[in-house]
Design an enzyme around this catalytic site. Structure first.
Site, PDB file in Angstrom:
ATOM      1  CD  GLU A 218      33.736  45.443  33.429  1.00  0.00           C
ATOM      2  OE1 GLU A 218      33.993  44.687  34.367  1.00  0.00           O
ATOM      3  OE2 GLU A 218      34.326  45.222  32.295  1.00  0.00           O
TER       4      GLU A 218
ATOM      5  CB  ALA B 266      31.719  37.589  40.404  1.00  0.00           C
ATOM      6  CG  MET B 267      31.691  44.251  38.954  1.00  0.00           C
ATOM      7  SD  MET B 267      32.323  44.205  37.273  1.00  0.00           S
ATOM      8  CE  MET B 267      33.547  45.413  37.520  1.00  0.00           C
TER       9      MET B 267
ATOM     10  CG  ASN C  62      32.460  46.481  42.265  1.00  0.00           C
ATOM     11  OD1 ASN C  62      32.340  46.565  40.941  1.00  0.00           O
ATOM     12  ND2 ASN C  62      31.683  45.369  42.641  1.00  0.00           N
TER      13      ASN C  62
ATOM     14  CG  HIS D 231      37.827  35.728  36.478  1.00  0.00           C
ATOM     15  ND1 HIS D 231      38.524  35.629  35.374  1.00  0.00           N
ATOM     16  CD2 HIS D 231      37.165  36.934  36.290  1.00  0.00           C
ATOM     17  CE1 HIS D 231      38.179  36.362  34.326  1.00  0.00           C
ATOM     18  NE2 HIS D 231      37.474  37.535  35.157  1.00  0.00           N
ATOM     19  CD  GLU D 232      35.050  38.285  39.127  1.00  0.00           C
ATOM     20  OE1 GLU D 232      35.467  39.646  38.968  1.00  0.00           O
ATOM     21  OE2 GLU D 232      34.469  37.513  38.396  1.00  0.00           O
TER      22      GLU D 232
ATOM     23  CG  HIS E 192      39.467  41.147  37.001  1.00  0.00           C
ATOM     24  ND1 HIS E 192      40.053  41.579  35.959  1.00  0.00           N
ATOM     25  CD2 HIS E 192      38.181  40.626  36.832  1.00  0.00           C
ATOM     26  CE1 HIS E 192      39.178  40.991  34.904  1.00  0.00           C
ATOM     27  NE2 HIS E 192      38.253  40.435  35.454  1.00  0.00           N
TER      28      HIS E 192
ATOM     29  CD  GLU F  40      37.068  40.823  32.149  1.00  0.00           C
ATOM     30  OE1 GLU F  40      37.304  39.622  32.525  1.00  0.00           O
ATOM     31  OE2 GLU F  40      36.345  41.496  32.663  1.00  0.00           O
TER      32      GLU F  40
END
Ligand code: B3K
Ligand code: ZN
Length: 883
Positions: free
Chosen positions: A130, A271-272, A274, A306-307, A310, A329
């Site tokens: 991203e 963080a991400m 995926n 949060h992650e 998502h 977001e």
């Protein structure tokens, strides 16, 4: 026209959005990982998108910094005259209705310092896709509205890379050749490329499981470097709490057999998310009492939540295009804020979030980088992962919640998932689901997405004893922002209450209503100005306005200092109690700043001392709330409150207030420190203990500012004896600028030199040093063995802290801070444009500086702008600052 103008990067516009010309049925990827080059083979099954306006459009695949080896169309090698390759893309002409393309590329992850795409960190492989990193891995339709099913096969040396991970479920593995093994992953959910992830390396794993409410057992796995395995337990507990909360509050369950988190120390952000394989900055995974502060523990819990959240708000339903970024977001931040509020203290969490919003987002909204929650244009999308998209976006979602109530909000969310699961959608789709589920018209409300700037809400009150009415005339304005000279009125929910002379809540009834309707009311301001009349009010009340900070606005109401002190003591809304203290302190500080500028003698108003004393001695109050009342606003926040920034006057005023309060309340601080000093023996991560540590350490900070040997000794003792990083760091912070600081800093570095996350704290504390030679210290620290310019955490800890938070240090009168920043930005831009661009934002306030500094900042910006080879990231920030 100079060279820069002729090749200046062009903005991408929301109004140019066109659906993709091709869609993907599936993609199969094979990675052969190697030390010198990695081969990526991809097999794309595509068909034309019937909704695209051009029936024979070319297929344009995004690709950047790739070495193309071969292209096969439907199994046959393609001759090179049938496709074009340039720096940004691979274009294939003349395709039919459907096609199977097999593309092989080579990349060099070991040379990738941008940390976008596939890269190496401490010998292991990681990805970050991203927003547009996937195009650095292979040629692809790298846009969020192209969603498809992925399979990924990873081949690598077994001894160097025993762990091979990707999205979804592991479906096979085996020996590939003498030294190499392979693992195959299948992700059953359609996803855009930005959610792709791959990890390969020597990692240890903490395992656990979670049983969903429908009874499915999910394997939970946290992968870290072996020495960090003992620091993952808090993260694991946070995962389980997040999963449970999302089931309880949103009715959302996890959807794969395993949920994996991998920690990496070189990472551009937090963080991400995926799909099924979240990749985290180590900062948001690793925590042990000796190495992580209470704030770090809370950060881990919040970012994990949060992650995880998502997975639904972002992954199952994603964004149609990057202009809609806040769709995922803003919503996910609102979700994680509410999660934290439920896990810790709701009042404290709200105050913390409002402080961030005001300090960072209001500043952004007043800067050359101001943009709406849904921007209309961008040059580099990575520049738009901003406090406006995230935090203001979360406030917008919170306002739906406030306007609809918890139940109505949940109805809207349920409809949103019912309509859009598996789709890539827009902020309009979200508003439509919220409106349709509740029969509520959000047409005007949607201006929050399109208009930038912080609205100012002015309230004028009038009590009429004869008619027993209390009238509020409320008006709104919004300052101009780049490209938006005029604004239309916003739809603003204003929660309020009225207090009687004894501090009790008055039941409220508006003119025209048949009955009393509670003590907190949400008024809806939709016009430029509106009148609200409360009836049955028998004596002059004190208004408690914008309860819980019900809208992201600046409130203008002429409270007297007595009224503010009264609200501090009596308001039933904890946010407003704190807000009253904040308003009082801000007013005093603004007077002190003006006096400091005029070189007048500074003095501390008695009302403030009395109100603060009462607060400190209120043993019934939450210590965390009191600690927040005593936390002075940041210098940068104060800079945003004045018309012209004189950094030294701001520092003088703020330091004066700190010491003056310490002198005035010396015995109360001493008493409170003693009260909580022994209260938390063994470290527990629990709201009550966190609150006590917070207040104790605030007291310590004030006491050491008195420069009395007994208090310095107190800090030294705490520093030596602390069994947790919260106390240790607070004591070090209290000592750092004193003569005793040097020894404490050396002890700290000696103890923690091998722990990079702890060393970040050590750099940050010194970057905030208020002594005149802060810049020289920062320069010297760049030579310290623990500092690496290629590691974003280190750059943020030392350089970004100094440039963005050390107001008087960075904005030195001689301009040396600006020259330093410019020099570092140029170095970083070659290594990692995203990190360079963050540093470039330190200039965002330059237009408000006093004339000498303004001229110097401008010179530095113009010198930067003259470099023809700036990245798009830095170019955008610099050019908008100079516009
Ligand atoms: N979605 C990521 C941020 C990606 C940033 C790309 N420059 C983390 C998050 O918001 O959860
Ligand atoms: Zn996010």
């Amino acid at each position: 026209m100079n060279k820069r103008d002729s090749i200046a990067p062009q903005p991408i516009l929301l109004r140019d959005y066109v659906v993709p010309a091709f869609l993907l049925d599936r993609v199969d990827l094979t990675f052969e990982l190697d030390e010198t080059s990695t081969r990526v083979s991809s097999r794309l099954v595509l068909h034309r998108n019937p909704d695209h306006p051009v029936s024979d459009a070319d297929l344009v695949l995004d690709g950047h910094e790739l070495m193309l080896e071969s292209v096969l169309l439907d199994g046959e090698p393609m001759s090179t005259d049938r496709y074009d390759v340039d720096d940004e893309s691979l274009t294939i002409k003349g395709l039919g209705e459907s096609a199977i393309l097999e593309i092989t590329t080579r990349i060099e992850p070991q040379k990738n310092t941008s940390l976008m795409g596939l890269y190496k960190s401490n010998g292991n492989f990681f990805t970050q896709c991203e927003a547009e990193g996937f195009r650095k891995i292979t040629y692809y339709l790298d846009r969020p509205d192209v969603m498809t099913r992925f399979t990924t096969t990873i081949i690598a040396d077994r001894s160097k890379y025993p762990v091979l991970l990707s999205n979804g479920n592991r479906v096979g593995e085996g020996q590939y050749d003498r030294n190499r093994h392979w693992v195959k992953w299948v992700d059953p959910f359609k996803k855009p490329s930005y959610l792709f992830a791959l990890v390969a390396g020597k990692l240890s794993c903490l395992q656990d499981s979670f049983t969903t409410r429908s009874g499915r057992k999910v394997a939970l796995e946290i992968y870290v470097e072996p020495q960090d395995l003992e620091k993952c337990h808090h993260a694991m507990e946070s995962v389980k709490r997040s999963m449970k909360w999302d089931e309880d509050v949103y009715g959302l369950e996890y959807d794969l057999d395993s949920y994996m988190i991998v920690a990496v120390s070189d990472f551009n952000m937090g963080a991400m998310e995926n799909k099924g394989l979240n990749i985290f900055n180590t900062k948001y995974v690793l925590a042990r009492p000796e190495t992580a502060t209470d704030a770090d523990y809370m950060g881990v819990e919040a970012v994990i939540a949060h992650e995880y959240f998502h997975n639904w708000t972002g992954n199952r339903v994603t964004c149609r295009d990057w202009f809609q970024l806040s769709l995922k977001e803003g919503l996910t931040v609102f979700r994680d804020q509410e999660f934290t509020a439920d896990m810790t203290s709701r009042a404290v969490k709200r105050i913390d979030d409002v402080r961030t919003l005001r300090t960072a987002q209001f500043a952004e909204d007043a800067s050359p980088m101001a943009h709406p929650v849904r921007p209309d244009s961008y040059i580099e999308i990575n520049n738009f992962y901003t406090v406006t998209i995230y935090e203001k976006g979360a406030e917008v979602v919170r306002m739906y919640h406030t306007l609809l109530g918890a139940e109505g909000y949940r109805k809207g969310i349920d409809l949103y998932f019912k309509r859009h699961d598996g789709q890539a959608v827009t902020c309009d789709d979200f508003a439509a689901a919220m409106g349709d589920a509740n029969g509520f018209d959000f047409t005007q409300f949607k201006r929050w997405y399109s208009q930038a700037g912080t609205p100012v809400v002015k309230v004028v009150s009038q009590f009429d004893a004869a008619n027993q009415t209390y009238t509020l005339d409320i008006s709104q304005t919004c300052p101009p922002t780049p490209g938006q000279p005029e604004k239309l009125p916003f739809h603003i929910p204003i929660a309020l209450g009225l207090l009687d002379a004894a501090g009790a809540e008055i039941p409220l009834q508006l003119a025209g209503e048949a009955s009393l309707q509670g003590t907190t009311r949400v008024l809806q301001l939709t016009e430029a100005s509106q009148r609200f009349v409360f009836t049955g009010i028998s004596a002059q009340p004190t208004p408690s306005l914008l309860r819980g900070f019900s809208a992201p606005v600046k409130l203008d109401y002429p409270w007297t200092r007595q009224e503010l002190a009264f609200l501090m003591a009596h308001d039933s809304d904890s946010f407003c109690r704190w807000e009253a203290s904040h308003t009082l302190i801000r007013e005093v500080l603004l007077e002190l700043i003006a006096a400091a500028r005029a070189s007048e003698t500074l003095s501390l108003p008695g009302e403030l001392v009395d109100a603060m004393r009462r607060a400190l001695l209120d043993e019934a109050a939450d210590p965390a709330l009191i600690a927040l009342m005593f936390t002075l606003p940041a210098e940068t926040y104060l800079a945003d409150q004045v018309d012209e920034i004189h950094p030294d006057a701001i520092r003088t005023a703020r330091e004066y207030l700190r010491v003056a309060l310490a002198k005035a309340l010396r015995s109360e601080f001493k008493h409170t420190y003693a009260r909580f000093c022994g209260a938390t023996q063994a470290y527990r991560y629990a709201a009550v203990d966190i609150a006590k540590r917070a207040l104790k350490n605030v007291c310590l900070g004030y006491l050491t500012s008195l420069d009395e040997p007994a208090f310095i000794e107190l800090a030294q003792t705490q520093f030596q004896q602390a069994n947790n990083m919260t106390d240790s760091q607070a004591a070090l912070a209290a000592l750092v600028e004193l003569p005793q600081g040097a020894t404490a800093l050396a002890d700290f570095a000696n103890r923690w030199q091998d722990d990079p996350l702890v060393m970040n704290k050590w750099f940050t504390l010194q970057a905030m040093d208020k002594r005149a030679d802060a810049l020289d210290r920062v320069r010297a620290l760049q030579q310290h063995p623990a500092f690496q310019i290629t590691n974003p955490n280190k750059v943020y800890a030392l350089l970004a802290t100094f440039c963005s938070s050390n107001l008087a240090g960075f904005h030195r009168a001689d301009g040396a801070g600006y020259a330093f920043a410019a020099e570092q930005i140029l170095v970083l831009d070659k290594l990692n444009p995203q990190v360079a661009s963050r540093l470039a934002r330190s200039f965002n306030r330059w237009k408000k500086l006093e004339p000498t500094r303004r001229a110097q900042a401008k010179t530095a910006l113009e010198k930067l702008a003259a470099h023809a080879d700036l990245s798009r990231d830095v170019f955008e920030i610099i050019s908008k600052n100079l516009a």
